[in-house]
Write a protein that holds these residues in place. Structure first.
Motif, short mmCIF file in Angstrom:
data_model
loop_
_atom_site.label_atom_id
_atom_site.label_comp_id
_atom_site.label_asym_id
_atom_site.label_seq_id
_atom_site.Cartn_x
_atom_site.Cartn_y
_atom_site.Cartn_z
N SER A 80 0.83 -1.21 0.00
CA SER A 80 0.00 0.00 0.00
C SER A 80 0.86 1.26 0.00
CB SER A 80 -0.92 0.02 1.21
OG SER A 80 -0.17 0.17 2.41
N LEU A 81 2.16 1.11 0.26
CA LEU A 81 3.06 2.26 0.30
C LEU A 81 3.84 2.45 -1.00
CD1 LEU A 81 4.54 1.52 3.84
CD2 LEU A 81 2.65 3.06 3.26
N ILE A 82 3.64 1.55 -1.96
CA ILE A 82 4.38 1.56 -3.21
C ILE A 82 3.42 1.84 -4.36
CG2 ILE A 82 5.79 0.14 -4.76
CD1 ILE A 82 6.45 -1.58 -2.27
N PRO A 83 3.76 2.76 -5.26
CA PRO A 83 2.88 2.96 -6.43
C PRO A 83 2.70 1.64 -7.18
CG PRO A 83 4.50 4.71 -6.30
CD PRO A 83 4.88 3.68 -5.26
N PHE A 84 1.50 1.36 -7.59
CA PHE A 84 1.08 0.13 -8.28
C PHE A 84 1.07 -1.09 -7.36
CE2 PHE A 84 2.81 2.86 -11.65
CZ PHE A 84 1.69 2.97 -12.46
N GLY A 85 1.49 -0.96 -6.11
CA GLY A 85 1.49 -2.08 -5.17
C GLY A 85 0.11 -2.67 -4.92
N PRO A 86 -0.91 -1.84 -4.69
CA PRO A 86 -2.25 -2.42 -4.46
C PRO A 86 -2.77 -3.24 -5.64
CG PRO A 86 -2.17 -0.18 -3.66
CD PRO A 86 -0.89 -0.41 -4.41
N PHE A 87 -2.35 -2.89 -6.85
CA PHE A 87 -2.78 -3.66 -8.01
C PHE A 87 -2.13 -5.04 -8.00
CE2 PHE A 87 -2.85 0.85 -9.40
CZ PHE A 87 -4.23 0.99 -9.45
N TYR A 88 -0.88 -5.11 -7.56
CA TYR A 88 -0.19 -6.39 -7.42
C TYR A 88 -0.91 -7.26 -6.39
CZ TYR A 88 3.28 -9.77 -5.87
OH TYR A 88 3.91 -10.93 -5.50
N VAL A 89 -1.28 -6.67 -5.27
CA VAL A 89 -1.99 -7.40 -4.23
C VAL A 89 -3.31 -7.94 -4.75
CG1 VAL A 89 -3.20 -7.16 -2.01
CG2 VAL A 89 -0.92 -6.19 -2.30
N GLU A 90 -4.03 -7.11 -5.47
CA GLU A 90 -5.33 -7.51 -6.00
C GLU A 90 -5.18 -8.69 -6.95
OE1 GLU A 90 -8.22 -7.74 -9.05
OE2 GLU A 90 -6.57 -6.36 -9.42
N LYS A 91 -4.17 -8.71 -7.78
CA LYS A 91 -3.96 -9.82 -8.72
C LYS A 91 -3.37 -11.06 -8.05
CE LYS A 91 -5.30 -7.91 -12.52
NZ LYS A 91 -6.58 -8.27 -13.06
#
Length: 94
Positions: A80-91
C-alpha cells in the motif's frame, strides 16, 4: 459477511486506493508544487487517506480467514506504500 464478499470489498478498496495514490503522486502533487495549485492535494489526499485506512482495516480483517502468514500480511500492507502495489496485491492475493 461472507468470505467472498469480504474479498470483493478488499479488491475494490485495493483498486481505489491504488488509483488515489497514483492520482496524488502524478497529478495532484505536481499541480501543487509546480503550478502552485494546492486544492487538488487537499481533496485527493483526504480520499487517499480514508482509502488507505480502509485498505489496512480490510487487510487485517482477512488475515485469519485467508490464512495469510505474517510475511504475506506484511507484504500486502507494504504494497500500500508503493505505487502500483495495491494492483499487485489484487492480482496476486485475491
Amino acid at each position: 459477511m461472507s468470505l467472498e464478499n469480504q474479498k470483493a470489498a478488499f479488491k475494490w478498496i485495493s483498486i481505489l486506493e491504488g488509483i488515489s495514490f497514483l492520482l496524488l503522486l502524478l497529478i495532484a502533487m505536481p499541480l501543487k508544487y509546480v503550478w502552485d495549485m494546492p486544492q487538488m492535494v487537499e481533496h485527493v489526499g483526504m480520499a487517499h487517506g480514508v482509502l488507505f485506512i480502509l485498505y489496512v482495516a480490510a487487510c487485517l480483517s482477512l488475515v485469519k480467514r485467508m490464512n495469510w502468514s505474517w510475511i504475506q500480511t506484511g507484504l500486502i500492507l507494504g504494497c500500500s506504500l508503493i505505487p502500483f502495489g495495491p494492483f499487485y496485491v489484487e492480482k496476486r492475493y485475491l
